[in-house]
Design a protein around this motif. Sequence first.
Motif, PDB file in Angstrom:
ATOM      1  N   SER C 214       0.834  -1.196   0.000  1.00 16.38           N
ATOM      2  CA  SER C 214       0.000   0.000   0.000  1.00 16.38           C
ATOM      3  C   SER C 214       0.867   1.244   0.000  1.00 16.38           C
ATOM      4  O   SER C 214       1.900   1.300   0.658  1.00 16.38           O
ATOM      5  CB  SER C 214      -0.900   0.021   1.229  1.00 16.38           C
ATOM      6  OG  SER C 214      -1.474   1.297   1.361  1.00 16.38           O
ATOM      7  N   MET C 215       0.446   2.216  -0.771  1.00 11.57           N
ATOM      8  CA  MET C 215       1.114   3.500  -0.744  1.00 11.57           C
ATOM      9  C   MET C 215       0.131   4.565  -0.285  1.00 11.57           C
ATOM     10  O   MET C 215       0.387   5.747  -0.408  1.00 11.57           O
ATOM     11  CB  MET C 215       1.646   3.851  -2.143  1.00 11.57           C
ATOM     12  CG  MET C 215       2.936   3.126  -2.476  1.00 11.57           C
ATOM     13  SD  MET C 215       4.191   3.445  -1.222  1.00 11.57           S
ATOM     14  CE  MET C 215       5.586   3.669  -2.264  1.00 11.57           C
ATOM     15  N   ASP C 216      -0.992   4.101   0.244  1.00  8.82           N
ATOM     16  CA  ASP C 216      -2.027   5.030   0.669  1.00  8.82           C
ATOM     17  C   ASP C 216      -1.818   5.405   2.139  1.00  8.82           C
ATOM     18  O   ASP C 216      -2.157   4.644   3.040  1.00  8.82           O
ATOM     19  CB  ASP C 216      -3.388   4.364   0.467  1.00  8.82           C
ATOM     20  CG  ASP C 216      -4.520   5.266   0.930  1.00  8.82           C
ATOM     21  OD1 ASP C 216      -4.245   6.458   1.237  1.00  8.82           O
ATOM     22  OD2 ASP C 216      -5.666   4.782   0.986  1.00  8.82           O
ATOM     23  N   LEU C 217      -1.283   6.589   2.351  1.00 10.69           N
ATOM     24  CA  LEU C 217      -0.935   7.002   3.708  1.00 10.69           C
ATOM     25  C   LEU C 217      -2.154   7.344   4.556  1.00 10.69           C
ATOM     26  O   LEU C 217      -2.026   7.625   5.745  1.00 10.69           O
ATOM     27  CB  LEU C 217       0.015   8.193   3.677  1.00 10.69           C
ATOM     28  CG  LEU C 217       1.467   7.860   3.293  1.00 10.69           C
ATOM     29  CD1 LEU C 217       2.233   9.113   2.916  1.00 10.69           C
ATOM     30  CD2 LEU C 217       2.170   7.129   4.417  1.00 10.69           C
ATOM     31  N   THR C 218      -3.341   7.333   3.942  1.00  6.08           N
ATOM     32  CA  THR C 218      -4.522   7.650   4.742  1.00  6.08           C
ATOM     33  C   THR C 218      -5.122   6.391   5.360  1.00  6.08           C
ATOM     34  O   THR C 218      -6.127   6.450   6.055  1.00  6.08           O
ATOM     35  CB  THR C 218      -5.602   8.344   3.895  1.00  6.08           C
ATOM     36  OG1 THR C 218      -6.004   7.431   2.867  1.00  6.08           O
ATOM     37  CG2 THR C 218      -5.078   9.617   3.274  1.00  6.08           C
ATOM     38  N   ASP C 219      -4.499   5.260   5.081  1.00 11.50           N
ATOM     39  CA  ASP C 219      -5.030   4.008   5.624  1.00 11.50           C
ATOM     40  C   ASP C 219      -3.915   3.281   6.389  1.00 11.50           C
ATOM     41  O   ASP C 219      -2.773   3.702   6.381  1.00 11.50           O
ATOM     42  CB  ASP C 219      -5.550   3.137   4.468  1.00 11.50           C
ATOM     43  CG  ASP C 219      -6.594   2.144   4.960  1.00 11.50           C
ATOM     44  OD1 ASP C 219      -6.717   1.985   6.203  1.00 11.50           O
ATOM     45  OD2 ASP C 219      -7.268   1.541   4.111  1.00 11.50           O
ATOM     46  N   GLN C 220      -4.290   2.165   7.023  1.00  9.59           N
ATOM     47  CA  GLN C 220      -3.273   1.344   7.698  1.00  9.59           C
ATOM     48  C   GLN C 220      -2.097   1.133   6.771  1.00  9.59           C
ATOM     49  O   GLN C 220      -2.282   0.884   5.587  1.00  9.59           O
ATOM     50  CB  GLN C 220      -3.868  -0.017   8.059  1.00  9.59           C
ATOM     51  CG  GLN C 220      -4.840   0.080   9.192  1.00  9.59           C
ATOM     52  CD  GLN C 220      -5.092  -1.272   9.816  1.00  9.59           C
ATOM     53  OE1 GLN C 220      -6.186  -1.582  10.148  1.00  9.59           O
ATOM     54  NE2 GLN C 220      -4.069  -2.097   9.985  1.00  9.59           N
ATOM     55  N   PHE C 221      -0.894   1.219   7.349  1.00  5.72           N
ATOM     56  CA  PHE C 221       0.276   1.232   6.486  1.00  5.72           C
ATOM     57  C   PHE C 221       1.229   0.108   6.875  1.00  5.72           C
ATOM     58  O   PHE C 221       1.426  -0.147   8.059  1.00  5.72           O
ATOM     59  CB  PHE C 221       0.961   2.594   6.603  1.00  5.72           C
ATOM     60  CG  PHE C 221       1.689   3.007   5.366  1.00  5.72           C
ATOM     61  CD1 PHE C 221       0.998   3.359   4.209  1.00  5.72           C
ATOM     62  CD2 PHE C 221       3.072   3.035   5.349  1.00  5.72           C
ATOM     63  CE1 PHE C 221       1.672   3.743   3.068  1.00  5.72           C
ATOM     64  CE2 PHE C 221       3.750   3.422   4.204  1.00  5.72           C
ATOM     65  CZ  PHE C 221       3.052   3.770   3.068  1.00  5.72           C
ATOM     66  N   PRO C 222       1.821  -0.568   5.869  1.00  6.10           N
ATOM     67  CA  PRO C 222       2.698  -1.681   6.211  1.00  6.10           C
ATOM     68  C   PRO C 222       3.954  -1.218   6.961  1.00  6.10           C
ATOM     69  O   PRO C 222       4.577  -0.223   6.586  1.00  6.10           O
ATOM     70  CB  PRO C 222       3.080  -2.279   4.860  1.00  6.10           C
ATOM     71  CG  PRO C 222       2.670  -1.297   3.829  1.00  6.10           C
ATOM     72  CD  PRO C 222       1.638  -0.407   4.410  1.00  6.10           C
ATOM     73  N   SER C 223       4.288  -1.956   8.014  1.00  6.33           N
ATOM     74  CA  SER C 223       5.486  -1.620   8.788  1.00  6.33           C
ATOM     75  C   SER C 223       6.287  -2.883   9.080  1.00  6.33           C
ATOM     76  O   SER C 223       5.754  -3.876   9.555  1.00  6.33           O
ATOM     77  CB  SER C 223       5.093  -0.950  10.104  1.00  6.33           C
ATOM     78  OG  SER C 223       6.126  -1.114  11.039  1.00  6.33           O
TER      79      SER C 223
END
Lengths: 266, 283, 269
Positions: C214-223
Motif C-alpha cells: 500500500s502507498m495510501d498514507l490515509t489508511d493502515q500502512f505496512p510496517s
Amino acid sequence: MEKQDFKAVMEVKDLFFTYPGVSEPTLKKNNLTIYKNKITALIGPSGCGKSTLLRAMNRIHDLYPGCEYKGKIDFLNPQSGKMENLLELRKENELIGLRQRVGMIFQRPTPFPMSIYDNVAYGLKLSGLKNKSELDGRVEKALKDAAIWKEAKDRLKDSALGLSGGQQQRLCIARSVALKPEVLLFDEPTSALDPISTSAIEELITELKKDITVVIVTHNMQQASRLSDYTTFMYLGDIIEFNKTEKIFVNPSVKLTEEYITGRFG
Amino acid sequence: MGANLFRNLSFFSATLSFFLLVGIFAVLFTYAQQSMQEFGFDFLLTEEWEADEDDEGGIFGGYIPIIGTLLSTLIAMTIATPLAMGIAIFLTEIAHDKIVKPFSIAIELLAAIPSIIYGMWGLFYFAPIVQLTIGGNGVGLLTAGIVLAIMVIPYMAAITRDSMNTTPDVLKESAYAMGATKFEVIKDVVMPYSKGGIIGSIILSLGRALGETMAVAFLIGSIMSIPKSITDPTTSIPVLLANNFAEAQDLEISSMYYLALILFVVSFAIISVAKFYFLGRNK
Amino acid sequence: MNRLVLNKVVLVLSTLSAFIGIGFLFWILITLAYKGMAGLSFSLFTKDLVEGGIRNLLVGQFTMALMATAIAVPLGVMAGIYLREYGEESKMTSVIRNLSDVMTSAPSIVIGVFVFALLVEPFGTFNGWAGVVALAIMMVPIIIGTTDNMLALVPKELREAGIALGGSKKQVILQIVLKAAKVGVTTGILLSFARIIGETAPLLFTSANNQFFSMDLTDQFPSLTVSIYNLATYPDEASRQLAWSAAFVLTAIVLFINLVGRYVTRHKQ
Ligand SMILES: Nc1ncnc2c1ncn2[C@@H]1O[C@H](COP(=O)(O)OP(=O)(O)O)[C@@H](O)[C@H]1O
Ligand SMILES: [Mg+2]
C-alpha cells in the motif's frame, strides 16, 4: 669543596629512550649525574627532550605501553648504599615504590578533586598510613614545609580546587613532600604562574634541597641560574653540556650552549 | 525568500520542541481527565484493572504496571551500572589504543541495534536460559530486567566513557607519580573528577529503561498481576500501552492516557535532572 | 600486598565486563545472522506479507521513515540554525535548547499515544500519516541537537569573513556556515534516520500494519517493525522464520547506515 658535594643519587648512563610508534629514539646516549641535596636544572629549546628525560627518572612513561629504554639509570639505595638500576624494575609494586621515592611536580598545578587535607594525606594513605594523629602531623608538617600552612590551616576541609594557582602548586609540592621522597622532579613548575607565585615556589625549592634532591626542567634562564647548582643543556635529544651552573652560565665549553644561553636561538 | 522570512521560519522551527512538549502534556492531560476525575491519585495504588460487563466503566488502577516498570528498571540498573562502569574503565584506562577503537565501535553498534531485536532475541534465546538456570517459565521480571540491562549498558558505557575521558592526563599522572595503582587513580581521581557525568549517565539510562517498550514487551509476560517472585510475569506501563491501548475505550483508554502522562512526566523530570544538573548541558 | 591484589581484581573485572559487552553483541548478531539468513531468499523481497514476503513491509517502513525525514530535516536544521546563529545565547534560546534536548529521550510509546489522539482517533482509522508524524516527532529533536552542535564547531572567523565580504546574515549562514558544517549535519541526519527506521513503539497504534502492498498514507500502512513484533509472537514456525529474516534485514540496514555515518565522519572531516 666538601666531599658530600659529590655524592651521586642518580646516574643516567648511556640512556636511549624511544616513544611507541616513533622510529628514532627521542633521547640519545644521555649521560648525567644527579648529586645529593643539589638542584640540577635541565634547560634547552622546546622539544629537545627535557620532559622525556625527567619522566624516565620515575618511570612515569611506563603508564603508556610500548616505551623503550636502553641504558641505565642508577639510583642510590639509601639502606645498602649501593646504586641500583631503576630501569630494571618490572613489577607494579616496584614501580609504585620508586614513585614514592621519586616525586613529581607538573607544569600546571594538579590538585585532586578532594579537600586540601585529603590531597596531602593521599600519598600517605596509599602507602598504608592509617593512624589519624600521625596523618595529621605529617600533613601539617608537609604543608609547613611547602610554605602553605598559613593559608591552608583554616580550610583544610575545603576543596583544593578553591585555592589560587600558586597555592595549588605549593599544595602539590606539599603532597609530594609528605611522602618524604629522596628526589623531586619538577617539570616547568612555574611556567603557568604569575611572578609573585613563581618567586614563592623558587624560594620553596631552595628550602627543600636541605632534605631532598631536586631536578627541575625550566625554560627560564634566570630561574636556572638563580636556583640550580648544576645545569644540563640538552639539544635534540642529546646532552650537550653538563656542569656546575656558574660554569655553564659564565663560561660554557660548548659553543651551542653559549648561543642558547645568550638567547641567540631557542 | 526574504531574510526576515528565513529568520522567522527558523524561529518557528526552534519553538517547535517547546510546543511539542506542551502539546504532548496537554493532550495526555486532557484525555486522562476522565480517569483522573474518577480515580484521582488513588489510581497509583489501585491494583485492579477490570472493565465492567457493558464496557462502559470499571475499575482501573495503575499500581501493577507502575510497580512492573519500577522493578524491571531497578533490576536493569542494578545489573547495567557495574558492567557499564567496567566497560568505561576498560575503554579509558586499561585497553591499549589499538583495542579501544574496535571495542568502542562495537559498543556503539550495540547501542544502535533496534530494541525490538533485543526483545526478540531475548524471548527466543535468553528466556529459556533464565528458565533453566533460575526458574520460572522464562518470561517475567528478571528476564525483562536482564535484557533491558543489556540494552542500556552500551548507552551508559558510552556516556560514562566520554566523561571519564575528560580527566586530564596530568591529573592522573600526578596520582601515579605518588605511587597510586591504576585502580586508586580511577577511584580517587578519575571517578571524582567525572562524577557529574557518571551520575548523569546513570540517571539518563534510568530514564531510557523506564520508557523502553519493545525489549520489555517480549519478555515481561504482559500479565496484569503483581509479581510474587523475581521470575514472575507482570507488565509495565509501556508494555500495557503497546498491547492494549489501541483496543481500549472510554474509561479504560483514559486510564491508559493517565499512565502515559505519568510516564511522560516522570521521564521528563528524570532526564532533565540528568542533563542539566549532572551533565551540565546548560551551555 | 593488598592494594595490588585489589587493583588486579578491578582491572580484571573491568576487562571482563568489556568482553561480556562484546560477547552479547556477537551473540545477538550471530543468532540473528544464523536464524535470519536461513529464510533469506529472492522471493522474500518480491512478495508481500500476505504471501510470506517482506516487500510491502520494507517499502512501507522506508516510505514512512523517508517522509518523516523530509519533514524533520528542514524543521530540525532550521531550528538548529536559529539556536546557534540567531539565538544570541538568550535565556529563551537556552530554554528551547534544553527542552529539545530532553525531547530526544522522550519515551517513544508516549509519542505514539500522543499522535494516536491527534491523528488516529479523530479519523477513526490507523493511517500512514500518523506513523510519519510520530517518527518525525522523534527525529526533529535529534536533528536540532546535531545541527546546533555542528554549527557550534564552525569558527567564528568564518562568519565574520563572510559578513566582511558583504554577505547578509542569511547568505552567510546558508552559503558558508552550513556548508562548513555539512558533513557533521549530514551524519547527524543519517544516524537519526537509522534510529527511527528501527522504531516500533511509535508505530504500533499510529500506522499499525498492513499485510498488503500500500502507498495510501490515509489508511493502515505496512510496517516492518510492527510485523516483526506480531510475527515473532505467532506460534507457527513459518511466521517465526519470517520474523527472524525481517529482523535480520532490519538490523543489517540499521548497522549499515551507522557504519556509513561513522565512516563519513572519520574520513571527510
Ligand atoms: N608521547 C609521545 N610520543 C611520541 N613523541 C613524543 C611524545 N611526547 C613527546 N614526544 C616528542 O619527543 C620530543 C621531546 O619532547 P619533550 O621531552 O616533551 O620536550 P621538552 O620537554 O624538552 O620540550 C619532541 O620532539 C616531542 O615531539
Ligand atoms: Mg616539556
